[in-house]
Design an enzyme around this catalytic site. Structure first.
Site, short mmCIF file in Angstrom:
data_model
loop_
_atom_site.label_atom_id
_atom_site.label_comp_id
_atom_site.label_asym_id
_atom_site.label_seq_id
_atom_site.Cartn_x
_atom_site.Cartn_y
_atom_site.Cartn_z
N GLU A 36 1.21 6.98 -6.48
CA GLU A 36 0.14 7.73 -6.87
C GLU A 36 0.34 8.88 -6.60
O GLU A 36 0.14 10.51 -7.80
CB GLU A 36 -0.68 7.15 -5.30
CG GLU A 36 -1.78 8.73 -5.66
CD GLU A 36 -2.56 8.52 -4.57
OE1 GLU A 36 -3.29 6.99 -3.30
OE2 GLU A 36 -2.68 9.24 -2.96
N LYS A 64 0.78 -1.35 0.02
CA LYS A 64 -0.24 0.21 0.03
C LYS A 64 0.73 1.49 -0.10
O LYS A 64 0.32 2.59 -0.55
CB LYS A 64 -0.86 -0.48 0.73
CG LYS A 64 -1.88 1.16 1.16
CD LYS A 64 -2.93 1.81 0.03
CE LYS A 64 -3.83 2.74 0.17
NZ LYS A 64 -2.85 3.70 1.29
#
Lengths: 331, 331, 331, 331
Positions: free
Chosen positions: D196, D189
């Site tokens: 991102e 993650k």
């Protein structure tokens, strides 16, 4: 030797002064008649117009143009070229883009004129330290004008000599170099400035980390309050990173450790940009020089549009609100 | 004054030599008995074991540990702490991570021992130039050991004094600084090395662009073949970018302009990485220092997995084949 | 509608096929007569020479040039311009530098010819997905050729509509845009490619970190061996980072998780470079787009000269030897 | 299946809702009794205290902690561990630092408790899109709780399947992955978020260049005024760079093309920083991910101290004054 100087700002004026102090003569011209008068009072021959300037120069003439790079320099050189005669020399000592030198060198050669591009480093300190000069153009002309360059250069002074340079061009140790054909002088000066940006930014980031070593976001046992002025000074002595730029930093911090006399709005001249362009043309990854340039771009903005795009995306996917506008570090 | 030295490599050995040459005495210990014997022959008191080393030191003892940062240093300091008595001093002169100093300083204090972390710069040149030292720990101990530090430091020498430093700590001008509590010394040394990486990379990129200024991908009229050794030398004299690192570069290029005696496989020590970590903890954007670190990472790889991902994507969307493996620039 | 196509490579040929499949007609020309014959067999009108091509086109003619950007495209457009008549249209659908479009648009207008620059995205997938087109030039001409663009564009398909676009140009939702005057099309396409580089590099670095999460330099309890192909796939579904580029990456990794079918030698086209140049001209700090470009430069070199400079400096100040040439991570 | 949820903010609450809508049951607890009451009104079993929460869960218990990473999560898990019994499961679904997971997994195992770290992506859209989950911990526990994960995951939906995945873990196509042992879930993650940042910054820089393409510093013939909202939209259709982040950007720009509803003050969460730390630990050069992080740091400052250092140096060597504080580009 006689030199004609056009542009009597800090650089041009001091070059003339350094020459005259060492037995050379000068014909000087500037749009500002007071600048001409001032240097005339110091011994130079003043000229009222470009025509007058040309008339007062001995043949073959040597005209050093020391003006802001760009349109003014271009126009002045074009005007000179019309007035000059075969064998005369035009020197551009400003911060001209080297590709303009390549073009000019070729164009002037067709007219029988000589062209030298001289990257001149030294800033406000040049009059006493001497000027480091990076020269592009024909060898014969560079050799002919050697007395001028030799006088302007700092000379060996007390800077230690580099071993293994026996048999190499001795002018280099005096602080000037014939770097290559037209454009080579300003190319080397451009890289000099590109490196300068990188060096400056490296020091700047290091001091920024020191400055912020005590912020509240850090665990209490890991906070430090450093005396940045003392650190700058101590690094001048026996460390791996002494430099003239560090000398200047130490001076500035000794005067005002907070630097709150500066806003941090940092100009960039063309050379940093051209350096990156050159790197890209050569497919050389110049990460540090580019990052240093971008840091200056960023310093002149309140916020970038890019940052607003980021905020908009964050609101879009996470419903994130922007944090309160409170800088999280010291500046 | 007497100093105990553990670790007689290039740094530790030379520190002892510089001290003895200036009237101090030394007890020395190293796992390598030959290193001990060599320094004993030069006048130091040699020790066979750590216990022997402790026994031979006058109280309060001062033990300078000059070993590779990490497990060896940690174990040595733990062993020393067991043998030492209240009031004794342990100095870590290596390249220890500053957070380890913070921890050690607190732990040793509980035992009544003193701990100094001394970031020591100077490399192979230190024995003659002197060492720039950045010291963390208690003021009283730093003051007590001043004769040692003063001797190791370079002193003012012929480096010009910075104006405006009147009334400031005079030790700084001698080349050593008491930077703050435990950890402060190595923190400042860490930033020194981080800056060093940035400065080195700035020069390196500049010379890379000069080196590749003549590649065939460029238009013929825009190609230059530069004498890079001469350019490095000329910048030492009157330009904005002289530095000790440039001096070294000029020397290396005078010896071999192609540098083909080097592969370009560049190690990084911990400090560059810790500098970036510190920047991140402080939310300080350290673009240049980080780029310099990454350039070293990259120098040690043939290809990154990232690059293969790029190739795979390009094949995926455009059917692009990889170009022939032919470097497009000079190295 | 009739379109003339010059350049029957993968892009040009597929554009013609997509047009013909949807009821348009085409006159085609290529230096390679076999490419002409192949498309003629599929229903196009083949031309043997440029003159023949011009003769076979209805007036006002529309000639789409789909050739490698640079000299070939320039020469072809010049040749076309000589053969064409007032009111005819030349389209450059390649990856031309936008400043060339600005120049050409002005030059051709003087001759009464129209010029459109069409940045065409879609690669090998365009024939089925349709082409995203970014168009620069006069509105009247773009409107007249709308049937061509509409057919080539992907159309809305099953991509969700963006809310709040009521009243905006409906062509945009079909996948084509009249971006502005001459040059605007290729400018927008250039930025598209610049962003593409940045996106690719962001994924690539992320996967590189995952790939190297198990290296021995890490503490054993902090090592992971990840299934990178599965991770790429899971991110396609419900995460924040799905994209078409991630789809392609997941496909490539599903096929061969090691990617050892690639060397990681990554080409860059002009657009990435021009994007950085544009950023610099605008003083916009484009860190990520530039870093992505430099990563490609670096991928094509064994070692840079910059790295050798670093090694030389390190040898100079610390006597550091280069480490053994053993990559410290997986590629 | 029954799940206990601690922390009923946007994420925790919606996870419970998605589970209940699909036939699962939930025991819920939050410091804010109103949040508990609200979910109880929707069918969950509310708990008043942590003890009550434990008492109401069937054995073996499963407690999902969905709180801000850091001290609150740590304290809650410690409290849970004291109340729970052998075989019970604690899930940390927040944005915890993966090294904390490694530690916790080991500590809890000693007590006979199971620990899963679940990196959960989906933000405010998760309740309808489903959550992409990256899970670390023991296989048996992950398998036992599969009904929960399967329900929370988005499922295949209409996202095309990747070819070549036959025989691979089918859960991945549903949008969840068992990434490895404790810590692996949050590690993956973390990289997701690092990527991102990079993707966001790549788009952001591209739009920034488009936004500033008309500034006065450019030659008039090279200026463009682009409709940025339309460009974002057209790239969603048939280009190489469509993505969910571009969808969000297009939406935001359709709503307000100037984005003057945002200041551009951009927060960073821990993951971006940890990603860079991981890259450094692995000696992976993560230029783009780091540049993206630093852009956020910079966005939150008016001026950096680094910039003032630059200004001070420039004043020192060239007498350069700072330019007037007038941003040279649009934001």
């Amino acid at each position: 030797m006689q030199l004609g100087m056009i542009g009597l700002g800090r650089m041009g004026g001091n070059i003339v002064r350094r020459l005259m102090k060492n037995g050379h003569t000068a014909v000087v011209y500037d749009k500002d008649a007071r600048a001409v008068a001032a240097l005339a009072a110091e011994g130079a021959v003043g000229a009222d117009t470009l025509e007058d300037f040309i008339a007062k120069l001995d043949k073959p003439r040597t005209a050093w143009v020391m003006l802001p790079a760009g349109k003014i320099t271009e126009a002045t050189i074009e005007a000179l070229a019309k007035l000059m005669q075969k064998g005369d020399v035009i020197i551009d000592g400003g911060n001209t883009f080297w590709q303009d030198d390549v073009r000019r060198g070729a164009t002037l050669k067709e007219k029988g004129l000589h062209y030298l591009d001289v990257g001149t480093s030294g800033g406000v300190w040049g009059i006493e330290r001497g000027y480091c000069m990076m020269i592009g153009g024909d060898k014969a002309v560079v050799d002919r004008l050697d007395p001028i360059f030799k006088t302007l250069a700092p000379g060996i002074g007390d800077i230690p000599r580099t071993q293994g340079r026996e048999g190499r061009d001795p002018r280099v140790e005096q602080g000037y170099i014939h770097a290559g054909p037209s454009g080579a002088g300003h190319f080397v000066k451009m890289i000099h400035n590109g490196i300068e940006y990188g060096l400056m930014q490296a020091y700047a980031e290091g001091f920024d980390i020191l400055k912020n070593a005590g912020i509240e976001a850090l665990p209490p046992e890991h906070r430090f309050e450093f005396d940045i002025a003392d650190i700058a000074e101590v690094w001048r002595r026996g460390s791996v990173i002494p430099s003239w730029l560090l000398d200047l930093t130490s001076s500035a911090l000794a005067e005002n450790q907070t630097l709150d006399n500066y806003s941090g709005f940092v100009e960039d001249s063309g050379e940093g940009r051209w350096t990156v362009n050159a790197a890209i043309d050569e497919a050389v990854p110049a990460e540090v020089l580019t990052a240093a340039l971008y840091a200056r771009f960023r310093s002149r903005k309140d916020h970038t549009f890019a940052e607003k795009i980021l905020s908009a995306m964050r609101a879009g996917f996470g419903g994130h609100k922007e944090p309160p506008k409170k800088p999280d570090t010291k500046a």
